[in-house]
Design a protein around this motif. Structure first.
Motif, PDB file in Angstrom:
ATOM      1  N   LYS A  22      53.860  -0.223  35.480  1.00 52.15           N
ATOM      2  CA  LYS A  22      54.520  -0.134  34.177  1.00 52.15           C
ATOM      3  C   LYS A  22      55.053  -1.493  33.731  1.00 52.15           C
ATOM      4  N   SER A  23      55.656  -2.228  34.658  1.00 51.02           N
ATOM      5  CA  SER A  23      56.244  -3.509  34.278  1.00 51.02           C
ATOM      6  C   SER A  23      55.715  -4.679  35.112  1.00 51.02           C
ATOM      7  N   VAL A  38      53.465  -9.376  39.880  1.00 52.03           N
ATOM      8  CA  VAL A  38      53.627 -10.376  38.827  1.00 52.03           C
ATOM      9  C   VAL A  38      54.134  -9.649  37.591  1.00 52.03           C
ATOM     10  N   PRO A  39      55.295 -10.058  37.048  1.00 53.04           N
ATOM     11  CA  PRO A  39      55.844  -9.370  35.880  1.00 53.04           C
ATOM     12  C   PRO A  39      54.915  -9.428  34.678  1.00 53.04           C
ATOM     13  N   ARG A  40      54.932  -8.377  33.882  1.00 55.98           N
ATOM     14  CA  ARG A  40      54.092  -8.297  32.677  1.00 55.98           C
ATOM     15  C   ARG A  40      54.939  -8.641  31.465  1.00 55.98           C
ATOM     16  N   GLN A  41      55.006  -9.918  31.140  1.00 58.84           N
ATOM     17  CA  GLN A  41      55.771 -10.406  29.993  1.00 58.84           C
ATOM     18  C   GLN A  41      54.839 -11.231  29.126  1.00 58.84           C
TER      19      GLN A  41
END
Length: 61
Positions: A22-23, A38-41
């Protein structure tokens, strides 16, 4: 470094995407078996700790 840049470097280093969360995205380095989140930004500059990039990417001089 932006997320797309990191993804490109990970793919060049031989890593592949294991799954999307999700994130976070989980990437695996088949050479040593390390899995890292790895963050999804999207679109933002994301500063990754050496723990994320060091086992995956070759050292740049």
């Amino acid at each position: 470094m932006k997320r797309k840049e990191l993804e490109q470097k990970l793919r060049i280093a031989g890593c592949y995407l294991k799954r999307e969360g999700k994130s976070h995205s989980l990437w695996i380095n088949p050479k040593n078996g390390i899995i890292e989140a790895v963050p999804r930004q999207h679109g933002k500059n994301v500063y990754f700790s050496p723990r994320v990039t060091q086992p995956f990417l070759p050292v740049e001089n």
